[in-house]
Design a protein around this motif. Structure first.
Motif, PDB file in Angstrom:
ATOM      1  N   UNK A 105      47.568  28.599  39.645  1.00  7.56           N
ATOM      2  CA  UNK A 105      46.897  28.494  38.346  1.00  7.56           C
ATOM      3  C   UNK A 105      45.943  29.659  38.195  1.00  7.56           C
ATOM      4  N   UNK A 106      45.431  29.846  36.989  1.00  7.88           N
ATOM      5  CA  UNK A 106      44.533  30.970  36.750  1.00  7.88           C
ATOM      6  C   UNK A 106      43.099  30.533  37.039  1.00  7.88           C
ATOM      7  N   UNK A 107      42.798  30.573  38.344  1.00  7.94           N
ATOM      8  CA  UNK A 107      41.481  30.217  38.836  1.00  7.94           C
ATOM      9  C   UNK A 107      40.909  31.389  39.638  1.00  7.94           C
ATOM     10  N   UNK A 108      39.602  31.435  39.715  1.00  8.92           N
ATOM     11  CA  UNK A 108      38.925  32.549  40.368  1.00  8.92           C
ATOM     12  C   UNK A 108      39.406  32.745  41.800  1.00  8.92           C
ATOM     13  N   UNK A 109      39.563  31.645  42.541  1.00 15.28           N
ATOM     14  CA  UNK A 109      39.997  31.742  43.928  1.00 15.28           C
ATOM     15  C   UNK A 109      41.402  32.303  44.066  1.00 15.28           C
ATOM     16  N   UNK A 110      42.299  31.936  43.141  1.00 13.72           N
ATOM     17  CA  UNK A 110      43.671  32.450  43.185  1.00 13.72           C
ATOM     18  C   UNK A 110      43.691  33.956  42.933  1.00 13.72           C
ATOM     19  N   UNK A 111      42.894  34.406  41.970  1.00  7.82           N
ATOM     20  CA  UNK A 111      42.826  35.835  41.663  1.00  7.82           C
ATOM     21  C   UNK A 111      42.213  36.601  42.828  1.00  7.82           C
ATOM     22  N   UNK A 112      41.197  36.037  43.449  1.00  8.89           N
ATOM     23  CA  UNK A 112      40.553  36.693  44.583  1.00  8.89           C
ATOM     24  C   UNK A 112      41.532  36.896  45.733  1.00  8.89           C
ATOM     25  N   UNK A 164      41.445  41.548  31.147  1.00  7.01           N
ATOM     26  CA  UNK A 164      40.840  41.032  29.926  1.00  7.01           C
ATOM     27  C   UNK A 164      39.643  40.146  30.316  1.00  7.01           C
ATOM     28  N   UNK A 165      39.093  39.433  29.347  1.00  9.39           N
ATOM     29  CA  UNK A 165      37.877  38.675  29.605  1.00  9.39           C
ATOM     30  C   UNK A 165      38.090  37.290  30.175  1.00  9.39           C
ATOM     31  N   UNK A 166      39.304  36.964  30.616  1.00 10.13           N
ATOM     32  CA  UNK A 166      39.574  35.637  31.168  1.00 10.13           C
ATOM     33  C   UNK A 166      38.686  35.398  32.394  1.00 10.13           C
ATOM     34  N   UNK A 167      38.055  34.231  32.438  1.00  5.56           N
ATOM     35  CA  UNK A 167      37.041  33.956  33.463  1.00  5.56           C
ATOM     36  C   UNK A 167      37.587  34.083  34.882  1.00  5.56           C
ATOM     37  N   UNK A 168      38.857  33.745  35.086  1.00  4.98           N
ATOM     38  CA  UNK A 168      39.399  33.769  36.452  1.00  4.98           C
ATOM     39  C   UNK A 168      39.386  35.163  37.060  1.00  4.98           C
ATOM     40  N   UNK A 219      36.276  39.632  45.243  1.00  2.25           N
ATOM     41  CA  UNK A 219      37.074  40.156  46.357  1.00  2.25           C
ATOM     42  C   UNK A 219      36.576  41.515  46.829  1.00  2.25           C
ATOM     43  N   UNK A 220      35.574  42.082  46.127  1.00  2.00           N
ATOM     44  CA  UNK A 220      34.988  43.342  46.551  1.00  2.00           C
ATOM     45  C   UNK A 220      35.509  44.573  45.843  1.00  2.00           C
ATOM     46  N   UNK A 221      36.233  44.401  44.738  1.00  2.00           N
ATOM     47  CA  UNK A 221      36.797  45.545  44.018  1.00  2.00           C
ATOM     48  C   UNK A 221      35.958  45.881  42.784  1.00  2.00           C
ATOM     49  N   UNK A 222      36.032  47.150  42.366  1.00  2.61           N
ATOM     50  CA  UNK A 222      35.391  47.539  41.116  1.00  2.61           C
ATOM     51  C   UNK A 222      36.177  46.932  39.956  1.00  2.61           C
ATOM     52  N   UNK A 223      35.507  46.117  39.167  1.00  2.00           N
ATOM     53  CA  UNK A 223      36.174  45.375  38.104  1.00  2.00           C
ATOM     54  C   UNK A 223      35.579  45.763  36.760  1.00  2.00           C
ATOM     55  N   UNK A 224      36.447  46.138  35.824  1.00  2.00           N
ATOM     56  CA  UNK A 224      36.019  46.509  34.475  1.00  2.00           C
ATOM     57  C   UNK A 224      36.720  45.596  33.468  1.00  2.00           C
ATOM     58  N   UNK A 225      36.087  44.476  33.099  1.00  2.00           N
ATOM     59  CA  UNK A 225      36.709  43.569  32.125  1.00  2.00           C
ATOM     60  C   UNK A 225      36.649  44.134  30.714  1.00  2.00           C
ATOM     61  N   UNK A 226      37.718  43.930  29.971  1.00  2.66           N
ATOM     62  CA  UNK A 226      37.798  44.375  28.576  1.00  2.66           C
ATOM     63  C   UNK A 226      38.075  43.138  27.723  1.00  2.66           C
TER      64      UNK A 226
END
Length: 218
Positions: free
Chosen positions: A99-106, A122-126, A133-140
């Motif tokens: 599912x699209x959850x923060x832990x799955x994305x990490x 995109x701006x999806x919370x997950x 996870x320690x990566x540079x993240x640029x949400x749009x």
């Protein structure tokens, strides 16, 4: 191996059966053994550079079932596309998730992204899981809908996702959630080696003889 790698779209086990003159079960086993090899090989390579990442679904709404994101027939997967300095796509990774959850994305990011990668989402919370996870993240923030698909930040990824779904729909009558990771891996394997098709065959053969046999049940 030639039939699976040297054409733009995939080939079904039924069509492979006709080409090989073998039984359907034999064709199915051969195909899925090779798809497993493809998946394992690509899982060893991390995406680098600027990575576009998005949520995606396979499947459609089932008659009488809940529509939209909550439909039981929708299988969620993450799509990630890396681009070089000129903005051209060079690497693709498609991974089924629970599912699209923060832990799955990490977990996905830690497994498939290079530590120095820059990740656009995109701006999806997950997708906050990318930063966790320690990566540079640029949400749009896209706002959703068809207009968001025209944004230059995700133009290549949206194009590739359309090609993925068209390829699966065109080659297979049905793809279950159980086997979806194999079919996604098949597309990724060809995409990531599209500039050197001839080299795919000996490399795939080398990897295949070192991969354990697939289970006999479908």
């Amino acid at each position: 191996m030639f039939l699976l790698t040297q054409q733009k779209n995939g080939i079904s086990a039924l069509e492979l059966k006709r080409h090989l003159g073998a039984s359907y079960l034999t064709a199915w086993r051969v195909k899925h053994k090779l798809l497993q090899v493809m998946k394992e090989r690509d899982d060893q390579t991390r995406l680098k550079g600027v990575i576009e990442v998005d949520d995606a679904y396979w499947g459609g709404e089932r008659h009488g079932a809940k529509p939209g994101r909550g439909s039981p027939n929708n299988i969620p997967f993450i799509a990630a596309l890396s681009c070089n300095e000129e903005g051209h796509p060079i690497g693709l990774c498609l991974g089924k998730v629970a599912g699209f959850r923060k832990g799955e994305v990490e977990r996905f990011a830690k497994r498939h992204f290079d530590p120095n990668a820059i990740v656009l989402s995109d701006g999806l919370a997950c997708f906050r899981g990318v930063a966790s996870a320690g990566f540079e993240h640029q949400p749009v923030v896209t706002g959703g809908g068809y207009r968001s698909m025209a944004l230059p930040e995700f133009q290549w990824l949206n194009t590739v996702l359309g090609n993925v779904k068209n390829s699966l729909h065109g080659s297979y009558h049905q793809v279950s959630g159980k086997h979806l990771p194999h079919f996604l891996a098949e597309f990724c394997y060809r995409f990531n080696r599209r500039f050197d098709l001839a080299a795919m065959l000996p490399r795939l053969g080398w990897a295949a003889v070192r991969t354990p046999p697939m289970p006999t049940t479908s």
